[in-house]
Write a protein that holds these residues in place. Structure first.
Motif, PDB file in Angstrom:
ATOM      1  N   ALA A  59       0.825  -1.202   0.000  1.00 47.06           N
ATOM      2  CA  ALA A  59       0.000   0.000   0.000  1.00 47.06           C
ATOM      3  C   ALA A  59       0.860   1.253   0.000  1.00 47.06           C
ATOM      4  O   ALA A  59       0.570   2.221  -0.714  1.00 47.06           O
ATOM      5  CB  ALA A  59      -0.931  -0.004   1.216  1.00 47.06           C
ATOM      6  N   ALA A  60       1.940   1.253   0.788  1.00 49.29           N
ATOM      7  CA  ALA A  60       2.831   2.410   0.817  1.00 49.29           C
ATOM      8  C   ALA A  60       3.479   2.623  -0.543  1.00 49.29           C
ATOM      9  O   ALA A  60       3.603   3.761  -1.021  1.00 49.29           O
ATOM     10  CB  ALA A  60       3.898   2.220   1.892  1.00 49.29           C
ATOM     11  N   THR A  61       3.874   1.538  -1.199  1.00 48.51           N
ATOM     12  CA  THR A  61       4.472   1.636  -2.536  1.00 48.51           C
ATOM     13  C   THR A  61       3.484   2.219  -3.533  1.00 48.51           C
ATOM     14  O   THR A  61       3.834   3.083  -4.350  1.00 48.51           O
ATOM     15  CB  THR A  61       4.931   0.242  -3.009  1.00 48.51           C
ATOM     16  N   LEU A  62       2.232   1.783  -3.463  1.00 47.38           N
ATOM     17  CA  LEU A  62       1.229   2.300  -4.393  1.00 47.38           C
ATOM     18  C   LEU A  62       0.905   3.766  -4.128  1.00 47.38           C
ATOM     19  O   LEU A  62       0.697   4.541  -5.067  1.00 47.38           O
ATOM     20  CB  LEU A  62      -0.041   1.450  -4.311  1.00 47.38           C
ATOM     21  N   VAL A  63       0.896   4.178  -2.874  1.00 44.78           N
ATOM     22  CA  VAL A  63       0.654   5.591  -2.552  1.00 44.78           C
ATOM     23  C   VAL A  63       1.796   6.460  -3.051  1.00 44.78           C
ATOM     24  O   VAL A  63       1.578   7.516  -3.643  1.00 44.78           O
ATOM     25  CB  VAL A  63       0.435   5.772  -1.030  1.00 44.78           C
ATOM     26  N   VAL A  64       3.028   5.999  -2.859  1.00 42.23           N
ATOM     27  CA  VAL A  64       4.195   6.755  -3.342  1.00 42.23           C
ATOM     28  C   VAL A  64       4.148   6.863  -4.855  1.00 42.23           C
ATOM     29  O   VAL A  64       4.376   7.940  -5.430  1.00 42.23           O
ATOM     30  CB  VAL A  64       5.506   6.099  -2.852  1.00 42.23           C
ATOM     31  N   ARG A  65       3.828   5.779  -5.532  1.00 42.16           N
ATOM     32  CA  ARG A  65       3.744   5.796  -7.007  1.00 42.16           C
ATOM     33  C   ARG A  65       2.639   6.755  -7.457  1.00 42.16           C
ATOM     34  O   ARG A  65       2.805   7.508  -8.423  1.00 42.16           O
ATOM     35  CB  ARG A  65       3.470   4.392  -7.528  1.00 42.16           C
ATOM     36  N   LEU A  67       1.525   9.412  -5.885  1.00 47.24           N
ATOM     37  CA  LEU A  67       1.927  10.798  -5.660  1.00 47.24           C
ATOM     38  C   LEU A  67       3.030  11.241  -6.622  1.00 47.24           C
ATOM     39  O   LEU A  67       3.061  12.391  -7.041  1.00 47.24           O
ATOM     40  CB  LEU A  67       2.373  10.976  -4.211  1.00 47.24           C
ATOM     41  N   ARG A  68       3.944  10.342  -6.969  1.00 47.65           N
ATOM     42  CA  ARG A  68       5.040  10.711  -7.885  1.00 47.65           C
ATOM     43  C   ARG A  68       4.582  10.933  -9.312  1.00 47.65           C
ATOM     44  O   ARG A  68       5.195  11.691 -10.045  1.00 47.65           O
ATOM     45  CB  ARG A  68       6.125   9.619  -7.867  1.00 47.65           C
ATOM     46  N   THR A  69       3.500  10.287  -9.727  1.00 46.38           N
ATOM     47  CA  THR A  69       3.010  10.488 -11.084  1.00 46.38           C
ATOM     48  C   THR A  69       2.216  11.780 -11.222  1.00 46.38           C
ATOM     49  O   THR A  69       1.864  12.164 -12.323  1.00 46.38           O
ATOM     50  CB  THR A  69       2.108   9.305 -11.516  1.00 46.38           C
ATOM     51  N   GLY A  70       1.942  12.434 -10.102  1.00 48.56           N
ATOM     52  CA  GLY A  70       1.209  13.694 -10.158  1.00 48.56           C
ATOM     53  C   GLY A  70      -0.295  13.513 -10.276  1.00 48.56           C
ATOM     54  O   GLY A  70      -1.017  14.455 -10.575  1.00 48.56           O
ATOM     55  N   ALA A  71      -0.770  12.327 -10.030  1.00 49.51           N
ATOM     56  CA  ALA A  71      -2.202  12.069 -10.164  1.00 49.51           C
ATOM     57  C   ALA A  71      -3.002  12.795  -9.095  1.00 49.51           C
ATOM     58  O   ALA A  71      -4.192  13.052  -9.293  1.00 49.51           O
ATOM     59  CB  ALA A  71      -2.468  10.568 -10.089  1.00 49.51           C
ATOM     60  N   ALA A  72      -2.399  13.106  -7.982  1.00 51.80           N
ATOM     61  CA  ALA A  72      -3.134  13.782  -6.901  1.00 51.80           C
ATOM     62  C   ALA A  72      -3.438  15.233  -7.257  1.00 51.80           C
ATOM     63  O   ALA A  72      -4.348  15.823  -6.703  1.00 51.80           O
ATOM     64  CB  ALA A  72      -2.326  13.713  -5.613  1.00 51.80           C
ATOM     65  N   THR A  73      -2.688  15.821  -8.196  1.00 49.16           N
ATOM     66  CA  THR A  73      -2.897  17.233  -8.551  1.00 49.16           C
ATOM     67  C   THR A  73      -3.733  17.399  -9.804  1.00 49.16           C
ATOM     68  O   THR A  73      -3.953  18.526 -10.223  1.00 49.16           O
ATOM     69  CB  THR A  73      -1.534  17.920  -8.758  1.00 49.16           C
TER      70      THR A  73
END
Length: 76
Positions: A59-65, A67-73
């Motif tokens: 789950a932590a790996t998927l959350v980091v991925r 956030l790094r792809t910019g999907a949250a913005t």
């Protein structure tokens, strides 16, 4: 309106609990003495602990991925 629903559901739940207690008491389904033994266990490292840790890392790996792809913005 939400408070009315909350109050109605709360009263219905409390009423159902009392009704069940009364029905069980009248029917004699409540034991006269308690014979349950409470056993306290300590923390143990078994297979569920390891599975929890593995899926926590996943789950932590998927959350980091995410956030790094910019999907949250992204905005629709």
């Amino acid at each position: 309106m939400a408070l009315l629903l909350l109050g109605t559901f709360y009263l219905a739940t409390v009423g159902a609990g009392y009704l069940v207690e009364l029905l069980f008491g009248v029917a004699g389904l409540i034991p006269p003495q308690r014979s349950a033994a409470v056993v306290s266990e300590g923390i143990s490292w078994n297979y569920t602990t390891w599975l929890n840790l593995v899926f926590l890392l996943l789950a932590a790996t998927l959350v980091v991925r995410f956030l790094r792809t910019g999907a949250a913005t992204c905005s629709a």
